[in-house]
Motif scaffolding. Structure first.
Motif, PDB file in Angstrom:
ATOM      1  N   VAL A   1       0.945  -1.191   0.204  1.00 35.20           N
ATOM      2  CA  VAL A   1       0.043   0.056   0.101  1.00 35.20           C
ATOM      3  C   VAL A   1       0.948   1.242   0.171  1.00 35.20           C
ATOM      4  N   THR A   2       0.247   2.410  -0.495  1.00 35.82           N
ATOM      5  CA  THR A   2       0.951   3.720  -0.263  1.00 35.82           C
ATOM      6  C   THR A   2       0.001   4.608   0.753  1.00 35.82           C
ATOM      7  N   SER A   3       0.445   5.628   0.775  1.00 34.94           N
ATOM      8  CA  SER A   3      -0.207   6.750   1.443  1.00 34.94           C
ATOM      9  C   SER A   3      -1.556   7.224   0.785  1.00 34.94           C
ATOM     10  N   GLU A   4      -1.754   6.612  -0.332  1.00 33.58           N
ATOM     11  CA  GLU A   4      -3.107   6.723  -1.137  1.00 33.58           C
ATOM     12  C   GLU A   4      -4.059   5.492  -0.858  1.00 33.58           C
ATOM     13  N   THR A   5      -3.401   4.459  -0.978  1.00 33.31           N
ATOM     14  CA  THR A   5      -4.224   3.192  -0.843  1.00 33.31           C
ATOM     15  C   THR A   5      -4.288   2.498   0.369  1.00 33.31           C
ATOM     16  N   ILE A   6      -3.587   3.151   1.481  1.00 35.88           N
ATOM     17  CA  ILE A   6      -3.822   2.230   2.828  1.00 35.88           C
ATOM     18  C   ILE A   6      -5.197   2.551   3.493  1.00 35.88           C
ATOM     19  N   TRP A   7      -5.775   3.528   2.899  1.00 37.93           N
ATOM     20  CA  TRP A   7      -7.245   3.672   3.320  1.00 37.93           C
ATOM     21  C   TRP A   7      -8.178   2.762   2.857  1.00 37.93           C
ATOM     22  N   GLU A   8      -7.730   1.939   1.918  1.00 35.40           N
ATOM     23  CA  GLU A   8      -8.560   0.819   1.338  1.00 35.40           C
ATOM     24  C   GLU A   8      -8.592  -0.503   2.423  1.00 35.40           C
ATOM     25  N   LEU A   9      -7.723  -0.291   3.299  1.00 36.05           N
ATOM     26  CA  LEU A   9      -7.629  -1.495   4.220  1.00 36.05           C
ATOM     27  C   LEU A   9      -8.836  -1.695   5.069  1.00 36.05           C
ATOM     28  N   ASP A  10      -9.559  -2.755   5.175  1.00 36.55           N
ATOM     29  CA  ASP A  10     -10.666  -3.083   5.795  1.00 36.55           C
ATOM     30  C   ASP A  10     -10.543  -3.740   7.153  1.00 36.55           C
ATOM     31  N   THR A  11      -9.319  -4.300   7.252  1.00 36.78           N
ATOM     32  CA  THR A  11      -8.897  -4.815   8.668  1.00 36.78           C
ATOM     33  C   THR A  11      -7.862  -4.391   8.937  1.00 36.78           C
ATOM     34  N   LEU A  12      -7.437  -4.181  10.212  1.00 37.48           N
ATOM     35  CA  LEU A  12      -5.991  -3.775  10.897  1.00 37.48           C
ATOM     36  C   LEU A  12      -5.019  -4.668  10.402  1.00 37.48           C
TER      37      LEU A  12
END
Length: 476
Positions: free
Chosen positions: A153-164
């Protein structure tokens, strides 16, 4: 307003902070303004940068308190809900509707310059007098041989994670890596940071040291002065093979190693806009490119990549373009890393003895507000010249970004420590550190032999003046 066959006064390419500010500025002056955005207005700051990351940091801070009080931290789903709620709250301000209401025509599509004064977007030809390039930059997402894109992930795509993530590896030690590393560690991830040199390499080493201690206290493992040679996939994610022979296993790898300007495909070569070796648009201090009718602002340029700077630069560019002004941008650029503690800096952060600079440092165990908050680990450091002029400084501690505002103004206006010391400040606040450092500098300057002799002479003169007979007449 329609594009049609009318010539546009200012064509703005990009709908992030720089594009929005530039377009609204131009339209506010009465210029015919068109903004073209290929995705969604609001840019990185709204969708993947400032707003989500600062909301995440806030939620992570609350998680520390909740865990201390109840033994439990909030569910990651609740954290994500809070992030998206913050975005939804702010989004209307940056929306196409808000831009249209300000007099800006918004076109969704990919723009390409065809010739001087001619561009094409969404199948429409746009003729323009001047243009502002504000397409921003994207995170670097490659560079490690063997690394599975599915685990990255990058700083743009890390927000797509739905689990920790159970195990999060971060490659990079700048502000993004430090902020996200601390936040995910506080939420419960096992975080390892792999840093080429040291964390926060631009900042005062003492400041970086305090952040390092805080990250390690929160459970972050920091591997400095090392690099990732390659990676291999594993059943649970991937294994990063480091230069010194060690391995780091991770479920998710966050690449925080820099950003690259979004200039590919714009056709800038057709309108005479020069780029540097890293593909960034070259501008002067008035934000003009190599084409005097083309301007640029924000992360697409070689200037520091801060949201606040993008907005200011875009405002200057649009004002100059539309009104024919020759305003120049300021070289005073404040910056803040929003870890806990925060690190805020502006101007010079290191004293140069050859130029007779000196550092005035106040440790926060001497700042009463820090004492009452039980947060005395930080410091405030001013860099001043031999006459007491403030050249810059660093603040580490809670609300350091807010305290930096006064210091930024002082640097911008060429103020001295005497100016700050002679100004009444509210008490008790964390900004007392700035005031106390200024007072300390003034007192030391007054303690030098020349100043002491001058003051002694004034005291002697005043004493003898008051002892003169005419000053002792009885009241009648």
């Amino acid at each position: 307003m329609a594009v049609g066959n009318r010539i546009i006064d200012l064509l703005v390419v990009g709908g992030g902070t720089a594009g929005i500010v530039g377009a609204k500025t131009a339209a506010g002056f009465g210029a015919r303004t068109v903004l073209v955005e290929q995705a969604r207005t609001g840019g990185d700051c709204l969708w993947t940068g400032c707003v989500p990351s600062k909301t995440l940091l806030s939620a992570a801070g609350h998680a520390v308190t909740a865990r201390a009080l109840t033994g439990q931290a909030p569910e990651f789903a609740a954290v994500r809900k809070r992030i998206f709620a913050a975005i939804d709250t702010i989004e209307p301000v940056d929306s196409p509707e808000a831009l249209e209401a300000a007099g800006v025509e918004v076109i969704k599509g990919t723009l390409r310059f065809r010739a001087p004064g001619v561009a094409e977007a969404d199948g429409r030809t746009i003729r323009f007098r001047q243009a502002l390039i504000a397409t921003g930059a994207a995170p670097v997402s490659t560079g490690i041989p063997g690394l599975d894109p599915g685990a990255t992930v990058t700083s743009e795509t890390i927000w797509e994670l739905d689990t920790l993530p159970r195990r999060l590896a971060i490659v990079g030690g700048g502000p993004i890596g430090c902020e996200l590393g601390q936040a995910f560690a506080r939420l419960g991830s096992e975080v390892t940071m792999i840093v080429r040199s040291r964390i926060l390499p631009r900042e005062d080493p003492d400041a970086a040291g305090l952040v390092r201690e805080a990250l390690e206290t929160d459970g972050v493992r920091i591997l400095e002065n090392t690099t990732v040679e390659n990676a291999v996939s594993t059943d649970a994610g991937c294994r990063l093979l480091l230069a010194h022979g060690a391995n780091v296993d991770a479920d998710v790898v966050l690449l925080a190693t820099g950003r690259t300007p979004r200039t590919a495909g714009l056709g800038l070569e057709r309108i005479g806009v020069s780029l540097d070796t890293e593909g960034r648009v070259i501008t002067d201090t008035r934000m003009i490119t190599s084409n005097p009718l083309i301007w640029a602002a924000g992360d697409v340029t070689a200037n520091p990549r801060f949201t606040h700077l993008a907005g200011v630069h875009a405002s200057v560019a649009a004002s100059n373009a539309v009104l024919g002004l020759k305003r120049r941008v300021s070289g005073t650029v404040p910056r803040v890393t929003f870890t806990s503690p925060e690190v805020a800096a502006v101007g010079l952060t290191t004293a140069d003895a050859r130029l007779q600079h000196r550092a005035r440092t106040v440790r926060h165990h001497h700042v009463d507000r820090a004492v009452t908050e039980d947060s005395t680990g930080g410091f405030t450091r001013l860099i001043v010249d031999r006459r007491g002029k403030i050249l810059g400084g660093t603040i580490v501690g809670p609300r350091a970004g807010e305290s930096l505002a006064e210091l930024t103004l002082a640097v911008q206006k060429g103020m001295t420590t005497s100016d700050l010391a002679g100004t009444t400040h509210p008490y008790p606040t964390f900004s007392d550190g700035v005031w106390n450092a200024a007072v300390a500098d003034v007192r030391e300057r007054l303690a030098n032999p020349v100043a002491r002799r001058a003051m002694a002479a004034l005291v002697w003169f005043r004493r003898h003046r008051l002892d003169m007979p005419e000053n002792h007449r009885r009241d009648r």
